[in-house]
Design a protein around this motif. Structure first.
Motif, short mmCIF file in Angstrom:
data_model
loop_
_atom_site.label_atom_id
_atom_site.label_comp_id
_atom_site.label_asym_id
_atom_site.label_seq_id
_atom_site.Cartn_x
_atom_site.Cartn_y
_atom_site.Cartn_z
N ASP A 10 -0.25 12.04 -1.75
CA ASP A 10 -0.19 12.47 -0.36
C ASP A 10 -0.48 13.95 -0.22
N GLU A 35 11.68 -0.41 1.43
CA GLU A 35 10.43 -0.20 0.71
C GLU A 35 9.44 -1.32 1.04
N LYS A 36 8.28 -0.92 1.51
CA LYS A 36 7.14 -1.81 1.76
C LYS A 36 7.52 -3.16 2.38
N THR A 86 13.33 4.69 -2.82
CA THR A 86 13.75 4.25 -1.48
C THR A 86 15.08 3.47 -1.55
N LEU A 136 4.92 13.58 -3.93
CA LEU A 136 4.08 12.54 -4.50
C LEU A 136 2.62 12.98 -4.36
N ARG A 187 2.54 -0.97 3.21
CA ARG A 187 2.03 0.03 2.27
C ARG A 187 3.07 1.15 2.03
N TRP A 188 4.11 1.19 2.91
CA TRP A 188 5.00 2.35 2.92
C TRP A 188 6.49 2.01 2.82
N GLY A 189 7.27 3.08 2.61
CA GLY A 189 8.70 2.98 2.87
C GLY A 189 8.85 3.14 4.37
N VAL A 228 7.74 6.76 5.51
CA VAL A 228 8.11 7.90 4.67
C VAL A 228 6.84 8.34 3.94
N TYR A 283 10.07 14.76 -0.43
CA TYR A 283 11.49 14.43 -0.32
C TYR A 283 12.34 15.62 -0.76
N ARG A 305 -4.75 1.60 -7.80
CA ARG A 305 -5.49 1.57 -6.53
C ARG A 305 -6.79 2.38 -6.62
C1 G1P Z 1 5.64 5.67 -2.39
C2 G1P Z 1 7.01 5.31 -1.85
C3 G1P Z 1 6.91 4.84 -0.39
C4 G1P Z 1 6.24 5.94 0.43
C5 G1P Z 1 4.88 6.29 -0.18
C6 G1P Z 1 4.26 7.48 0.51
O1 G1P Z 1 4.86 4.51 -2.49
O2 G1P Z 1 7.57 4.30 -2.66
O3 G1P Z 1 8.18 4.57 0.11
O4 G1P Z 1 6.07 5.51 1.77
O5 G1P Z 1 5.02 6.62 -1.56
O6 G1P Z 1 2.97 7.70 0.04
P1 G1P Z 1 3.55 4.44 -3.45
O7 G1P Z 1 2.50 5.28 -2.81
O8 G1P Z 1 3.98 4.97 -4.77
O9 G1P Z 1 3.18 2.98 -3.50
#
Ligand code: G1P
Length: 271
Positions: free
Chosen positions: A132, A189-190, A230, A129, A167-169, A202, A206, A15
């Motif tokens: 974020d 998931e998404k 997820t 992660l 885009r999210w869980g 989410v 975590y 991305r």
């Molecule tokens: C991941 C998780 C997703 C969550 C997101 C938060 O997705 O799989 O469930 O909502 O982080 O940023 P990714 O950003 O890796 O696509």
């Protein structure tokens, strides 16, 4: 007590292309500091003692950032610049806490977590992660308090625009346990807008139980062919593991997309 944190850093960063074809996105400067340092400071302030980085051979640059002793020592020996000494001390402080494990094939966040299996000592651990960032509020610290209070697993959560659910869980809740904490009934998931159980997302913090590893060992690839954390979480919920969604305060910044990354720089600059 939660003493260990893991940070998946092996993602390809598609991305954020084209930058990520040669550069680790987590080292890109956000208001002059590599993004990952904000995450490290959040961990340290939350009382974490050991941090496990999951990287790949393609992202050895991240390890190098923390292992540039010769480089720093040479410069410091020549000229005792206090600024350089300060930077080096900071790097040394981080380095002491970090352990590296490898995920060389990008098979998803669930697979990344599985790579840390033999290093996790306690019943619960923290995962962050790095895309974020949550500013002006230590989300990990308040999730650790939530975990202690309810003796449960915890995920950070935020309401999102319904149009962006894919885009999210996304989760739905079974009950409210306090002003900012909700018991999760189901997490997907998404999902597509049509299939999303809500607009509650989410966010990448975590507190997971060690039992997740057993689930991950047998977890089949899900959305996009990846092994998702997820999906393993949903398996645990099915077996009555308590997962709490923690609505955080503070400012959320999504650094994982180009527009989000640019916005994060502007927003942090203003803080
Ligand atoms: C991941 C998780 C997703 C969550 C997101 C938060 O997705 O799989 O469930 O909502 O982080 O940023 P990714 O950003 O890796 O696509």
């Amino acid at each position: 007590m939660i003493k260990q944190a893991i940070i998946p850093l092996a993602g390809q960063g598609t991305r954020l292309l084209p930058l990520t074809s040669v550069f680790a996105k987590e080292l890109l400067p956000i208001n002059g500091r590599p993004g990952v340092e904000y995450i490290l400071d959040e961990c340290i302030e939350a009382g974490i003692k050991e941090i496990i980085f999951i990287i790949s051979q393609k992202k050895l640059m991240i390890k190098k950032y923390f292992y540039s002793d010769t480089f720093y020592k040479k410069i410091i020996k020549k000229k005792k610049d206090p600024k350089v000494i300060e930077e080096y001390k900071k790097i040394l402080k981080y380095k002491k806490m970090i352990k590296f494990v490898y995920q060389n094939k990008p098979k998803g966040t669930g697979d990344a977590v599985l790579k840390t299996k033999k290093y996790i000592k306690d019943k619960y651990f923290l995962m962050l992660l790095p895309d974020d960032l949550i500013m002006k509020y230590n989300c990990s610290k308040s999730m650790i308090s939530t975990h202690k209070k309810y003796k449960s697993s915890v995920m950070a959560s935020m309401n999102v625009n319904k149009k962006t659910v894919s885009r999210w869980g996304i989760y739905n809740l079974s009950k409210k346990v306090s002003k900012n904490n909700f018991l999760i009934k189901e997490v997907v998931e998404k999902p597509s807008i049509k299939n999303a159980p809500s607009n509650k997302a989410v966010i990448g913090r975590y507190i997971l139980p060690k039992t997740i590893f057993k689930k991950l060992l047998h977890q089949k690839p899900g959305k996009g062919g990846e092994i998702h954390i997820t999906d393993a979480i949903q398996s645990l919920i099915n077996e009555n593991e308590k997962f709490i969604a923690h609505n955080f305060a503070g400012k959320y910044l999504d650094c994982g997309t180009m527009s989000g990354f640019i916005k994060s720089n502007i927003e942090i600059g203003k803080l």
